[in-house]
Write a protein that holds these residues in place. Structure first.
Motif, short mmCIF file in Angstrom:
data_model
loop_
_atom_site.label_atom_id
_atom_site.label_comp_id
_atom_site.label_asym_id
_atom_site.label_seq_id
_atom_site.Cartn_x
_atom_site.Cartn_y
_atom_site.Cartn_z
N ASP A 41 22.20 13.26 -9.94
CA ASP A 41 21.88 14.66 -10.23
C ASP A 41 21.28 15.41 -9.05
N SER A 42 21.71 15.08 -7.83
CA SER A 42 21.20 15.80 -6.66
C SER A 42 22.16 16.92 -6.22
N PHE A 43 23.48 16.74 -6.41
CA PHE A 43 24.42 17.80 -6.08
C PHE A 43 25.73 17.59 -6.82
N THR A 44 26.55 18.65 -6.82
CA THR A 44 27.87 18.69 -7.44
C THR A 44 28.82 19.35 -6.45
N VAL A 45 30.09 18.90 -6.42
CA VAL A 45 31.11 19.54 -5.59
C VAL A 45 32.26 19.96 -6.50
N GLU A 119 14.54 21.26 -5.92
CA GLU A 119 13.28 20.86 -6.54
C GLU A 119 13.47 19.59 -7.36
N LEU A 120 12.58 18.63 -7.18
CA LEU A 120 12.62 17.41 -7.97
C LEU A 120 12.54 17.73 -9.45
N GLY A 121 13.25 16.97 -10.24
CA GLY A 121 13.23 17.16 -11.68
C GLY A 121 14.32 18.07 -12.20
#
Length: 172
Positions: A41-45, A119-121
């Motif tokens: 859940d840190s990024f999407t492409v 942001e974390l979370g």
């Protein structure tokens, strides 16, 4: 197109095209190339393809930064009230909470959007919005106009997926 049901580990993952979600979005095609759940859940492409006039209304994301990388064709980008031309090879970085939108001004366009959460979370929401709310499309073709939910419905979904409407779409 299936809901990607995979185990995430530290050794990498190959995502076959047949397992990627492709949806109709405002007359274009949006294909989730890298879903957030595969990146912790840190990024999407997302890869977008469309014809002249493919656009989004001005909007802003509450928790996601967005990067546009134009692969083919050209977009007129509006970011924080300023219009800019984004041609093949250009990149545009848009921080969260900045109003932006685009319109394809070439006959055809292909570009990537990368949605990240600084942001974390928080976790990317754009892929969740596409997969849950947009009609599935065949990844090998660009949908025609009129497929999918109308703009009023998309605007109403903003509170669920962390974005807000900021004005009408740019025109070609």
């Amino acid at each position: 197109m299936t809901d990607l049901d995979i185990e995430i580990d530290d050794k990498g993952i190959l995502i076959p095209e047949a397992e990627q979600t492709a949806v109709s979005l405002l007359g274009g095609l949006a294909q989730i190339r890298v879903p957030g759940k595969t990146t912790r859940d840190s990024f999407t492409v997302v890869e977008h393809t469309g014809k002249r006039g493919y656009n989004t209304p001005l909007h802003y994301h509450h928790i996601e930064d967005e990067v546009f990388i134009v692969l083919d064709g050209a977009l007129r980008m509006v970011c924080d009230g300023k219009e800019q031309l984004a041609e093949a090879g250009t990149t545009m970085v848009i921080p969260r909470m900045i109003a932006h939108g685009f319109v394809a001004i070439s006959d055809e366009v292909r570009f990537l959007t990368i949605h990240s959460t600084p942001e974390l979370g928080n976790k990317p929401q754009f892929d969740l919005f596409l997969a849950a709310e947009m009609p599935a499309a065949h990844a090998a073709r660009t949908p025609t106009e009129g497929i999918g939910p109308d703009l009023d419905h998309i605007i109403a979904l903003g509170t669920t997926y962390g974005y807000s409407y900021a004005g009408p779409a740019p025109m070609p």
